[in-house]
Structure formats: C-alpha cells, structure tokens
Design a protein around this motif. Structure first.
Motif, PDB file in Angstrom:
ATOM      1  N   PHE A 110      26.694  33.257 -76.466  1.00 27.11           N
ATOM      2  CA  PHE A 110      27.160  32.489 -77.276  1.00 27.11           C
ATOM      3  C   PHE A 110      26.477  33.054 -78.533  1.00 27.11           C
ATOM      4  N   MET A 111      25.545  34.267 -78.302  1.00 24.92           N
ATOM      5  CA  MET A 111      25.103  34.911 -79.578  1.00 24.92           C
ATOM      6  C   MET A 111      26.174  35.862 -80.102  1.00 24.92           C
ATOM      7  N   GLU A 112      27.527  36.257 -79.522  1.00 23.67           N
ATOM      8  CA  GLU A 112      28.250  37.391 -79.807  1.00 23.67           C
ATOM      9  C   GLU A 112      29.400  36.322 -80.121  1.00 23.67           C
ATOM     10  N   HIS A 113      29.279  34.661 -79.662  1.00 24.87           N
ATOM     11  CA  HIS A 113      30.772  34.572 -80.430  1.00 24.87           C
ATOM     12  C   HIS A 113      30.404  33.337 -81.359  1.00 24.87           C
ATOM     13  N   GLY A 114      29.484  32.936 -81.820  1.00 27.37           N
ATOM     14  CA  GLY A 114      29.032  32.187 -83.836  1.00 27.37           C
ATOM     15  C   GLY A 114      28.810  31.274 -82.330  1.00 27.37           C
ATOM     16  N   VAL A 115      28.460  30.835 -81.256  1.00 25.01           N
ATOM     17  CA  VAL A 115      27.663  29.909 -81.337  1.00 25.01           C
ATOM     18  C   VAL A 115      26.185  28.847 -80.884  1.00 25.01           C
ATOM     19  N   ARG A 116      26.045  27.941 -81.811  1.00 22.45           N
ATOM     20  CA  ARG A 116      24.579  27.500 -82.399  1.00 22.45           C
ATOM     21  C   ARG A 116      24.117  27.660 -81.125  1.00 22.45           C
ATOM     22  N   THR A 117      22.835  27.666 -80.676  1.00 19.09           N
ATOM     23  CA  THR A 117      21.759  27.663 -80.042  1.00 19.09           C
ATOM     24  C   THR A 117      20.462  28.412 -80.313  1.00 19.09           C
ATOM     25  N   ALA A 118      19.033  28.086 -79.275  1.00 19.71           N
ATOM     26  CA  ALA A 118      17.827  28.566 -79.457  1.00 19.71           C
ATOM     27  C   ALA A 118      17.278  29.645 -79.054  1.00 19.71           C
ATOM     28  N   LYS A 119      16.514  30.128 -80.323  1.00 17.08           N
ATOM     29  CA  LYS A 119      16.558  31.668 -80.017  1.00 17.08           C
ATOM     30  C   LYS A 119      16.102  31.306 -78.893  1.00 17.08           C
ATOM     31  N   PHE A 120      15.879  33.123 -77.598  1.00 18.14           N
ATOM     32  CA  PHE A 120      15.270  33.171 -77.145  1.00 18.14           C
ATOM     33  C   PHE A 120      15.167  34.568 -76.819  1.00 18.14           C
ATOM     34  N   ILE A 121      14.528  35.158 -75.948  1.00 15.28           N
ATOM     35  CA  ILE A 121      13.869  36.389 -75.389  1.00 15.28           C
ATOM     36  C   ILE A 121      13.963  37.113 -74.162  1.00 15.28           C
ATOM     37  N   LYS A 122      14.384  37.418 -73.565  1.00 13.39           N
ATOM     38  CA  LYS A 122      14.127  38.165 -71.586  1.00 13.39           C
ATOM     39  C   LYS A 122      12.579  37.895 -71.389  1.00 13.39           C
ATOM     40  N   ALA A 123      12.217  37.724 -70.428  1.00 18.86           N
ATOM     41  CA  ALA A 123      11.417  38.284 -70.166  1.00 18.86           C
ATOM     42  C   ALA A 123      11.045  38.438 -68.673  1.00 18.86           C
ATOM     43  N   LYS A 124      10.466  39.540 -67.992  1.00 23.26           N
ATOM     44  CA  LYS A 124       9.264  39.600 -66.833  1.00 23.26           C
ATOM     45  C   LYS A 124       7.904  39.081 -66.267  1.00 23.26           C
ATOM     46  N   THR A 125       7.116  40.286 -66.332  1.00 28.58           N
ATOM     47  CA  THR A 125       5.988  40.327 -66.906  1.00 28.58           C
ATOM     48  C   THR A 125       4.864  38.777 -67.915  1.00 28.58           C
ATOM     49  N   ILE A 126       3.646  38.532 -66.877  1.00 27.70           N
ATOM     50  CA  ILE A 126       2.866  37.523 -67.930  1.00 27.70           C
ATOM     51  C   ILE A 126       2.949  38.510 -68.849  1.00 27.70           C
ATOM     52  N   GLU A 127       2.770  39.572 -68.880  1.00 32.45           N
ATOM     53  CA  GLU A 127       1.687  40.278 -70.652  1.00 32.45           C
ATOM     54  C   GLU A 127       3.375  39.480 -71.374  1.00 32.45           C
ATOM     55  N   GLU A 128       4.704  39.682 -71.189  1.00 30.85           N
ATOM     56  CA  GLU A 128       5.955  40.390 -72.137  1.00 30.85           C
ATOM     57  C   GLU A 128       6.154  37.856 -72.230  1.00 30.85           C
ATOM     58  N   ALA A 129       5.560  37.459 -70.961  1.00 25.49           N
ATOM     59  CA  ALA A 129       5.491  35.666 -71.746  1.00 25.49           C
ATOM     60  C   ALA A 129       4.684  35.998 -72.907  1.00 25.49           C
ATOM     61  N   TYR A 130       3.475  36.378 -72.964  1.00 30.84           N
ATOM     62  CA  TYR A 130       2.681  36.006 -73.696  1.00 30.84           C
ATOM     63  C   TYR A 130       3.043  36.162 -75.548  1.00 30.84           C
ATOM     64  N   GLN A 131       3.753  37.577 -74.514  1.00 34.03           N
ATOM     65  CA  GLN A 131       3.916  38.852 -76.425  1.00 34.03           C
ATOM     66  C   GLN A 131       5.363  37.289 -76.948  1.00 34.03           C
ATOM     67  N   ALA A 132       6.203  36.706 -75.625  1.00 35.14           N
ATOM     68  CA  ALA A 132       7.358  35.979 -76.650  1.00 35.14           C
ATOM     69  C   ALA A 132       6.837  34.514 -76.637  1.00 35.14           C
ATOM     70  N   PHE A 133       5.616  34.262 -76.750  1.00 31.41           N
ATOM     71  CA  PHE A 133       5.427  33.075 -76.983  1.00 31.41           C
ATOM     72  C   PHE A 133       4.349  33.607 -78.800  1.00 31.41           C
ATOM     73  N   GLU A 134       4.372  34.603 -78.780  1.00 35.73           N
ATOM     74  CA  GLU A 134       3.412  35.177 -80.059  1.00 35.73           C
ATOM     75  C   GLU A 134       4.707  34.878 -81.204  1.00 35.73           C
ATOM     76  N   ALA A 135       5.997  35.323 -80.432  1.00 35.53           N
ATOM     77  CA  ALA A 135       7.487  36.200 -81.224  1.00 35.53           C
ATOM     78  C   ALA A 135       8.211  35.108 -81.694  1.00 35.53           C
ATOM     79  N   LEU A 136       8.323  34.225 -80.930  1.00 38.53           N
ATOM     80  CA  LEU A 136       9.359  32.653 -81.408  1.00 38.53           C
ATOM     81  C   LEU A 136       7.746  31.475 -81.424  1.00 38.53           C
TER      82      LEU A 136
END
Length: 392
Positions: A110-136
């Motif tokens: 979607f991002m590569e083809h100009g589709v309007r969509t929500a901001k997103f982050i990939k996460a694997k660990t609980i630490e990355e989940a908390y980091q995503a919560f702060e970033a978004l």
C-alpha cells in the motif's frame, strides 16, 4: 461435466457449493475434517487443510480440475493462487494471494503504491510493542498478520493494555511478529467488488453493523450506503490503487475502509468475497447471482456483472452473549416477500460460543425493502420474532 474445486465446506462456502451443484458441475470439496454442511453436497470430498498449499495442488492435479474458488475466508486464498498458477486456471495469482493474505506485506505494498492507510510498525517482542506505543499515536490496533474473521486483533488505548494485547496477538498468530497500526478515528464501512480480465467490474459500498469487543467486528451490512460524490470517487481511487498494489485479478474483492474528514483510508483488501451475507447482498442489490459469477470466472465461462439494479437490502448475524447449550431455537416470522432468508447454523442441543469473532455465529437474517429505512426496519422486526435460549 466440468469439474470445480471449492476450498472450505463451512456455512460461508455452502451457498457457493449449492450454486455449483445447481449449475450441473462436478464438485470437489476440500476441507479439514469436521461437521461441515458442504460435504454432503460434494461429488467427492478430500479431508485436507485448505492452507496446505502443496497438498491442495497435488489433489487439484490428480482430479484435473478446471476451476477453483472459495468465499468468505482468507486462509484458503494462497492455495487457490498456487493452483491457479500451476494449472494455468483463472483466478488470483500466488504472489497476489500472498500479498493480500499477509497484513504486513499488504501494508508495505500500500505504501509503495500511494494507498491511503494508517501508519504502522512491525513488532516481534514486548519491548518493540512498547516502543511502537510511544512512536505512534494512540489508540492503536495490534494485529496478527495471518488471520481472518477479525481474529488476533486487539485495540490498545493505554500503555497498561500493551502487555495483554501483545500476548493475545502472539497467541493467535503462527508467525513470530505482528503489526501495530494507528487506529483511524472515523466511520468504518466496506465495499465488495470483482476484478475480471484486469477490469474492475463493480464497487458496492456497504454500511456495517458492528459488534464491539476487543475490537469492532461486523455482524451485519446494508446497502445502499449513501456517500457524497467526492467520497465515492475517492473509494474508487483507493480501491484501484490497492488492486494495483496487490496485483489482484480474476477474483472477488472484499475491502474494509475508514472515512475520516472526508478521506477514505484503506484498512485491508481481501482477494475473495466477504462473509456475513455479503455475496447475498450483492446478488439482491444488483439482481445477478454473485455466487454463479464467481464460479463462472473460475471456469472462464464469461461472467457478467450488470449493475443497473439497486434493490435496498440488509443482513445481520444471530449471535449469543454467552457460552451455552441451545435449548430453544424458533423462527416466529411468517412468509413475506421482503424476508429473503432466516437460517440457523445449529440445532437444539448444540453448544455455541459467546460471540467474539465472525465465525461465532448462530445463524443469519437477510431482508429487502422499498427503501433502506424499510429494509432496516424489517430487519429489526424479523430479529425480534426469533427466539433463542441457552443453558449454561
């Protein structure tokens, strides 16, 4: 007779299976073993997992099928794509199926083809989940990327909910990662469509009746869904961009949107027809048998999608607010031209689950009317005349 394979034998695939039999086709049904109603109508049954791509291809070759299709499920789409590529059949390609069945790859496309969509982050660990919560910007949606029917999705409004959502999503996924995206505050709705020979045949926006648990789950739909002309045009632009992004062709389209500040955001696009009575609404609204056209496309039998009709209609699932054994199941509605269907998936004595996701359903109602208001009023009347009682 021409030979068609249908993946899945559950309640969502049953109308497709019935239509194939009415068309006089030789029908091969493939699904894992279970108490599924579609098995009884098949000419031949294979008890296999529809997600086992290599096994599905092997059986398709053995049976020398001429077409393959499904409806109402995401999990079988990759197998359809692989069979279509291998046997050179009409249908979604394997690459496209992978893109439309994996929310992470879909969002990147979607991002590569100009589709309007929500901001997103990939996460694997609980630490990355908390980091995503702060970033978004909260609230956020935690999503497993390999599930359908609203499974593996949790809404997170505060940091205190991150750990629960992480554990919930990781339990639902077979992968070692998931997607976290911003929750777009707006009006959720959907659309059905079909791409045949690289042409988008129709777009049918529909309103959604929602159930809210861990996240919003559609339990019904209605058409027409009236929108301003500029929004209708934006739907077309976003959908066509999504189709290019996912390289969809010769398949049904199930689209989920959010409307915010007059702009359409794409949540997800599936390369199959929607569940929750949506093929029936397409058939009723436009006046053609949508299941038949899905089959005709799979068999290269010149499908037709005339859209000159506009019959208002609505549908809703019958659901339970607790687990239990069914002790009463009654339809107190008399015959009426506006009542298209009232059906139950279970019998008295069966055990059902409290509604959480789309597959936790007891049955469905489909109605029509001279106007949308009349259709929705009829839906409420029919629902009020249905009696369901459970024993815990």
């Amino acid at each position: 007779m021409r030979k068609l394979m249908v993946l899945g034998a559950g309640i969502s695939q049953l109308p497709l299976i019935k239509t194939a039999k009415e068309m006089g086709l030789t029908l091969i049904v493939l699904s894992r073993y279970g108490k599924y109603p579609g098995f009884a109508l098949a000419d031949k049954v294979y008890y296999e997992d529809t997600t086992n791509v290599d096994k599905v291809v092997e059986i398709a070759k053995l049976e020398r099928i001429e077409g393959i299709c499904t409806t109402g499920t995401d999990v079988a789409v990759k197998s359809i794509g692989k069979v279509a590529d291998t046997l050179r059949l009409s249908g979604i390609s394997y690459d496209s199926a992978k893109l439309s069945s994996n929310k992470w790859e879909m969002k990147q496309a979607f991002m590569e083809h100009g589709v309007r969509t929500a901001k997103f982050i990939k996460a694997k660990t609980i630490e990355e989940a908390y980091q995503a919560f702060e970033a978004l910007t909260a609230p956020l949606i935690f999503k497993s990327v390999d599930n359908g029917a609203s499974k593996g999705i949790a809404k997170v409004a505060s940091a205190a909910q991150v750990e629960y959502a992480y554990e919930y999503v990781m339990k639902a996924t077979k992968l070692d990662f998931f997607v976290i995206e911003e929750f777009v505050e707006g009006t959720e709705f959907g659309a059905q469509g079909f791409v045949n020979d690289n042409r988008l045949q129709f777009i049918m926006p529909h309103g959604d009746l929602m159930f809210y648990g861990d996240t919003g789950v559609p339990i019904g739909h209605y058409v027409p869904y009236e929108l301003p002309d500029n929004v209708v045009e934006d739907i077309r632009v976003q959908l066509e961009n999504s189709i290019r992004a996912l390289r969809l062709n010769n398949c049904a389209i199930n689209a989920d949107f959010i409307l915010k500040d007059g702009k359409v955001y794409v949540l997800e696009i599936g390369g199959r027809a929607g569940a929750t009575c949506l093929p029936e609404l397409v058939s009723t609204f436009y006046g053609f048998d949508y299941y038949e056209q899905i089959i005709r496309s799979a068999l290269r039998m010149n499908p037709a999608f005339p859209t000159h009709s506009a019959q208002p209609c609505a549908c809703e699932l019958l659901i339970a607010d607790e687990d239990g054994e069914i002790v009463r199941l009654e339809n107190g509605n008399g015959a009426h031209d506006d009542i298209i269907q009232v059906s139950f998936d279970y019998d008295i004595g069966d055990t059902i689950r409290k509604f959480r996701v789309g597959t936790d359903r007891i049955g469905q109602i489909i109605v029509k009317g001279d106007s949308l208001e009349q259709s929705l009023n009829r839906l409420a009347e029919v629902k009020a005349n249905i009696g369901i009682a459970l024993r815990n």
